[in-house]
Design a protein around this motif. Structure first.
Motif, short mmCIF file in Angstrom:
data_model
loop_
_atom_site.label_atom_id
_atom_site.label_comp_id
_atom_site.label_asym_id
_atom_site.label_seq_id
_atom_site.Cartn_x
_atom_site.Cartn_y
_atom_site.Cartn_z
N GLU A 236 0.83 -1.20 0.00
CA GLU A 236 0.00 0.00 0.00
C GLU A 236 0.87 1.26 0.00
O GLU A 236 0.40 2.33 -0.37
CB GLU A 236 -0.93 0.02 1.22
CG GLU A 236 -2.06 -0.96 1.15
CD GLU A 236 -3.11 -0.59 0.11
OE1 GLU A 236 -3.19 0.58 -0.31
OE2 GLU A 236 -3.86 -1.50 -0.30
N PHE A 237 2.14 1.13 0.43
CA PHE A 237 3.02 2.28 0.54
C PHE A 237 4.21 2.21 -0.42
O PHE A 237 4.68 3.22 -0.89
CB PHE A 237 3.54 2.40 1.98
CG PHE A 237 2.44 2.44 2.99
CD1 PHE A 237 1.67 3.58 3.14
CD2 PHE A 237 2.15 1.34 3.76
CE1 PHE A 237 0.64 3.63 4.06
CE2 PHE A 237 1.13 1.38 4.70
CZ PHE A 237 0.37 2.52 4.83
N ILE A 238 4.73 1.01 -0.68
CA ILE A 238 5.91 0.82 -1.52
C ILE A 238 5.57 -0.23 -2.57
O ILE A 238 5.02 -1.28 -2.25
CB ILE A 238 7.10 0.33 -0.67
CG1 ILE A 238 7.42 1.32 0.43
CG2 ILE A 238 8.32 0.09 -1.55
CD1 ILE A 238 8.41 0.79 1.44
N ARG A 239 5.94 0.05 -3.82
CA ARG A 239 5.67 -0.91 -4.90
C ARG A 239 6.96 -1.36 -5.57
O ARG A 239 7.97 -0.65 -5.56
CB ARG A 239 4.76 -0.28 -5.97
CG ARG A 239 3.37 0.05 -5.50
CD ARG A 239 2.54 -1.20 -5.31
NE ARG A 239 1.28 -0.93 -4.69
CZ ARG A 239 0.12 -0.81 -5.34
NH1 ARG A 239 0.08 -0.95 -6.64
NH2 ARG A 239 -0.97 -0.56 -4.67
N VAL A 240 6.92 -2.53 -6.18
CA VAL A 240 8.02 -3.06 -6.97
C VAL A 240 8.08 -2.24 -8.26
O VAL A 240 7.04 -1.89 -8.83
CB VAL A 240 7.76 -4.55 -7.28
CG1 VAL A 240 8.82 -5.11 -8.20
CG2 VAL A 240 7.69 -5.35 -6.01
#
Length: 154
Positions: free
Chosen positions: A96-100
């Motif tokens: 929800e905060f960091i994506r690949v």
């Protein structure tokens, strides 16, 4: 008639928390003796709805009495599933905060993490494959679980 059905449902659900009146045999004493040697038997933390009101040898379904030879495997499986559940929770919150990096994983492509399951079928197949591989790596350890337990007691 409706109130009778409601009362019957309430009574039926209340009896689910009443301990069964099954007679204990000599086998259950030997199981309890083997449970006392295992980690976690030092308890007693309070558990409100348990028959003994403590966590010491907590086994509400009676798995330890039915198959004591599987007890080390049950403990190992409980630890493994607890750890997997904790990792799954982290894996659900962190995206929800960091994506690949990558367009298919961006916040615009998948605004909510719950939608990633249906939007990324290839990724789900890869996750399933890695989980299967890791489970297959534990088969030799499970095959020797009884011998390791016996070696620790000697």
């Amino acid at each position: 008639m409706k109130s009778v059905a409601i009362l019957a449902a309430l009574f039926g659900s209340a009896t689910a928390f009443v301990p069964s009146q099954v007679s204990r045999t000599a086998a259950s004493t030997s199981v309890k003796a083997s449970l006392a040697d295992m980690v976690g038997a030092e308890g007693p933390e309070p558990i409100p709805f348990a028959p003994s009101k403590t966590s010491k040898n907590f086994d509400p379904v009676g798995f330890a009495e039915r198959s004591p030879e599987w007890l080390p495997w049950y403990r190992e499986a409980e630890l493994k599933h607890g750890r997997a559940a904790m990792l799954a929770t982290v894996g659900f919150v962190v995206p929800e905060f960091i994506r690949v990096p990558g367009e298919q994983f961006s916040f615009e492509a998948i605004p909510k993490v719950i939608d990633a399951h249906d939007a990324l079928p290839e990724s789900m197949i890869q996750i399933f494959g890695w989980i299967s591989f890791l489970e297959a790596c534990t088969f030799p350890a499970m095959a020797g679980l009884g011998e390791a337990d016996a070696a620790c007691r000697a």
